[in-house]
Write a protein that holds these residues in place. Structure first.
Motif, short mmCIF file in Angstrom:
data_model
loop_
_atom_site.label_atom_id
_atom_site.label_comp_id
_atom_site.label_asym_id
_atom_site.label_seq_id
_atom_site.Cartn_x
_atom_site.Cartn_y
_atom_site.Cartn_z
N SER A 159 -5.16 -92.41 -23.65
CA SER A 159 -5.62 -92.37 -22.26
C SER A 159 -6.69 -91.29 -22.14
CB SER A 159 -4.44 -92.07 -21.32
OG SER A 159 -4.83 -92.17 -19.98
N CYS A 160 -7.82 -91.52 -22.82
CA CYS A 160 -8.88 -90.51 -22.91
C CYS A 160 -9.47 -90.21 -21.53
CB CYS A 160 -9.98 -90.98 -23.85
SG CYS A 160 -9.37 -91.35 -25.51
N LYS A 161 -9.74 -88.94 -21.29
CA LYS A 161 -10.22 -88.51 -19.98
C LYS A 161 -11.62 -89.01 -19.66
CE LYS A 161 -7.53 -84.21 -20.05
NZ LYS A 161 -7.60 -82.73 -20.07
N HIS A 162 -12.38 -89.38 -20.69
CA HIS A 162 -13.77 -89.78 -20.47
C HIS A 162 -14.00 -91.27 -20.73
CE1 HIS A 162 -13.32 -89.44 -24.70
NE2 HIS A 162 -14.60 -89.46 -25.01
N CYS A 163 -12.94 -92.07 -20.75
CA CYS A 163 -13.06 -93.49 -21.08
C CYS A 163 -13.82 -94.23 -19.98
CB CYS A 163 -11.68 -94.11 -21.25
SG CYS A 163 -11.71 -95.88 -21.60
N MET B 92 -12.09 -97.39 -18.88
CA MET B 92 -10.85 -97.18 -18.14
C MET B 92 -9.78 -98.16 -18.62
SD MET B 92 -10.71 -96.25 -14.12
CE MET B 92 -9.47 -95.13 -13.46
N ALA B 93 -9.63 -98.23 -19.94
CA ALA B 93 -8.66 -99.14 -20.55
C ALA B 93 -7.24 -98.81 -20.10
CB ALA B 93 -8.77 -99.07 -22.07
N ARG B 94 -6.45 -99.85 -19.93
CA ARG B 94 -5.08 -99.66 -19.46
C ARG B 94 -4.21 -99.08 -20.57
NH1 ARG B 94 -2.98 -105.13 -17.27
NH2 ARG B 94 -4.43 -106.00 -18.78
N HIS B 95 -3.56 -97.97 -20.30
CA HIS B 95 -2.78 -97.26 -21.31
C HIS B 95 -1.41 -97.91 -21.50
CE1 HIS B 95 -1.24 -93.98 -23.68
NE2 HIS B 95 -0.22 -93.82 -22.85
N ILE B 96 -0.97 -98.01 -22.76
CA ILE B 96 0.38 -98.46 -23.07
C ILE B 96 1.05 -97.39 -23.92
CG2 ILE B 96 -0.10 -100.93 -22.90
CD1 ILE B 96 -0.25 -100.97 -25.96
N GLY C 153 -10.76 -101.14 -24.70
CA GLY C 153 -9.47 -100.73 -25.22
C GLY C 153 -9.51 -100.29 -26.68
N GLU C 154 -8.39 -100.53 -27.34
CA GLU C 154 -8.28 -100.25 -28.77
C GLU C 154 -8.23 -101.57 -29.52
OE1 GLU C 154 -8.09 -99.43 -32.42
OE2 GLU C 154 -8.53 -97.83 -30.98
N PRO D 21 -13.23 -83.41 -29.18
CA PRO D 21 -12.35 -82.24 -29.09
C PRO D 21 -11.75 -82.08 -27.70
CG PRO D 21 -14.66 -81.56 -29.16
CD PRO D 21 -14.63 -83.02 -29.46
N GLU D 22 -10.43 -81.86 -27.67
CA GLU D 22 -9.68 -81.49 -26.47
C GLU D 22 -9.40 -82.63 -25.48
OE1 GLU D 22 -10.96 -77.96 -24.42
OE2 GLU D 22 -11.87 -77.15 -26.23
N ILE D 23 -10.19 -83.67 -25.45
CA ILE D 23 -10.06 -84.65 -24.37
C ILE D 23 -9.58 -86.02 -24.83
CG2 ILE D 23 -11.78 -83.55 -22.90
CD1 ILE D 23 -13.81 -85.51 -23.90
N ARG D 24 -9.36 -86.22 -26.12
CA ARG D 24 -8.97 -87.55 -26.59
C ARG D 24 -7.46 -87.67 -26.81
NH1 ARG D 24 -11.40 -92.10 -28.17
NH2 ARG D 24 -13.44 -91.20 -27.81
N PHE D 25 -6.85 -86.65 -27.39
CA PHE D 25 -5.42 -86.73 -27.71
C PHE D 25 -4.60 -85.95 -26.69
CE2 PHE D 25 -7.73 -86.65 -31.87
CZ PHE D 25 -7.67 -88.03 -32.08
#
Length: 356
Positions: free
Chosen positions: A18-22, A25-29, A81-82, A142-146
């Motif tokens: 659920s990356c902050k900069h996506c 805006m892909a739906r997170h599972i 998405g992924e 860095p910092e915003i993906r995981f």
């Protein structure tokens, strides 16, 4: 290549992060593995029909722009998405049919961008076996993906696995505020990465919510030049490699290949979801057409007409020393509101003195 277009196929709108900069805006599972439902979008018949429409649309774009001559260069990007969430079997169906249907009479390149969390041995061997057909890109920011340490550790293991098997990949990094103090080149060296691509942060999707991740134009210019100056010689920064030669090429003549009858670079990269909706980088998330209905609508989209009138056509541009290159603006104007192009001119002047 003068005949060049990139089609980004949005294979799935779900993601395991659920990356902050996506921007998508892909739906997170909240799962590591995901089974695609057996709906019509994923049947072989639908995928085949979908790709036939994609091929027709690609050649329609070239014909519409009055381009003919050499073999077209077509990049098909399999995205989400992924994308790895669809599974190897379905993913390989896409790859095989793209090669068979879209790959006729074109110089075809297939790419895919993944967050690498799902990249296990099966996937790694898959990309190793198809290295001549599919180019792999791995995203890292860095910092915003995981969201936790275990996700980052899983990413590290995936990169180690790719390196062990000799699978070459491009590291995709977004130009965010978190990159300003991050030792990117030390990170790249540590993970034995040779290819890097950087892209601007887009204030759309989740990026619209987390605007603090963005950079102002002066910060962006500072960061890009800093990265270029500090880049190790054995690392290829693909994002800007062709700009110096293009600037010199179009110093005396107009860059018609770039402009394309008032379209700018917009038409060269299109995003298409499996329902056929067409988006451009400058229009996302507003659809400007559909390949199953009337794909030529994209060329007469009210959104694009309004967009170009507001952002691109200014008489002062004709007096600029770089007019032949950009012919009146770029998408950076809409993202960074650099109305006098000060930042862009600084970058272009820097590129003129360098061979990257």
């Amino acid at each position: 290549y003068s005949l060049m277009i990139e089609i980004e196929i949005r294979m799935i709108d779900k993601c395991n992060l659920s990356c902050k900069h996506c921007y998508a805006m892909a739906r997170h599972i909240n799962r590591t593995h995901f089974t695609v439902s057996k709906n019509y979008l994923y049947t072989r018949e639908h995928i085949k029909k979908f790709l036939e429409k994609i091929r027709d649309f690609i050649f329609f774009c070239f014909e519409r722009q009055g381009i003919s001559g050499s073999l077209p260069f077509v990049v098909v990007s399999l995205m989400g998405g992924e994308p790895l969430l669809v599974g190897i079997e379905l993913y390989d169906t896409f790859v095989s049919l793209i090669k068979k249907i879209v790959g006729r009479d074109v110089n075809l390149h297939i790419t895919t961008s993944t967050n690498a969390i799902l990249l296990d041995e099966k996937w790694a061997f898959y990309f190793k076996e198809r290295k001549d057909l599919v180019r792999l890109a791995v995203a890292y920011d860095p910092e915003i993906r995981f969201s936790n340490k275990s996700e980052e550790e899983r990413w590290e293991k995936s990169i180690e696995l790719l390196n062990t098997l000799g699978v070459e990949f491009t590291l995709n990094v977004a130009l965010t505020s978190r990159l300003l103090g991050f030792p990117l080149w030390d990170f790249v060296k540590k993970h034995c990465i040779r290819l890097v691509d950087i892209a601007p942060f887009l204030p759309v999707g989740r990026g619209r919510i987390n605007k603090e991740l963005g950079l102002c134009m002066s910060e962006l210019v500072f960061l890009i030049i800093k990265l270029l100056q500090e880049k190790p010689e054995d690392v290829v920064l693909d994002s800007f490699s062709s700009i110096p030669s293009l600037l010199k090429k179009f110093k005396e003549k107009r860059n018609e290949e770039y402009f394309m009858n008032g379209w700018g670079p917009c038409w060269r990269k299109m995003i298409v979801d499996l329902e056929g909706n067409i988006y451009l980088e400058c229009s996302y998330p507003i659809s400007v057409g559909n390949i199953f209905r009337n794909p030529w609508e994209v060329f007469y989209s009210p959104f694009l007409i309004s967009f170009y009138k507001k952002k691109f056509f200014r008489s002062s541009c004709m007096e600029c020393e770089f007019y032949n290159f950009c012919l009146g603006g770029c998408i950076a104007l809409t993202i960074y509101e650099d109305t006098e192009c000060r930042g862009m001119k600084t970058l272009l002047k820097y590129f003129l003195t360098k061979t990257l």
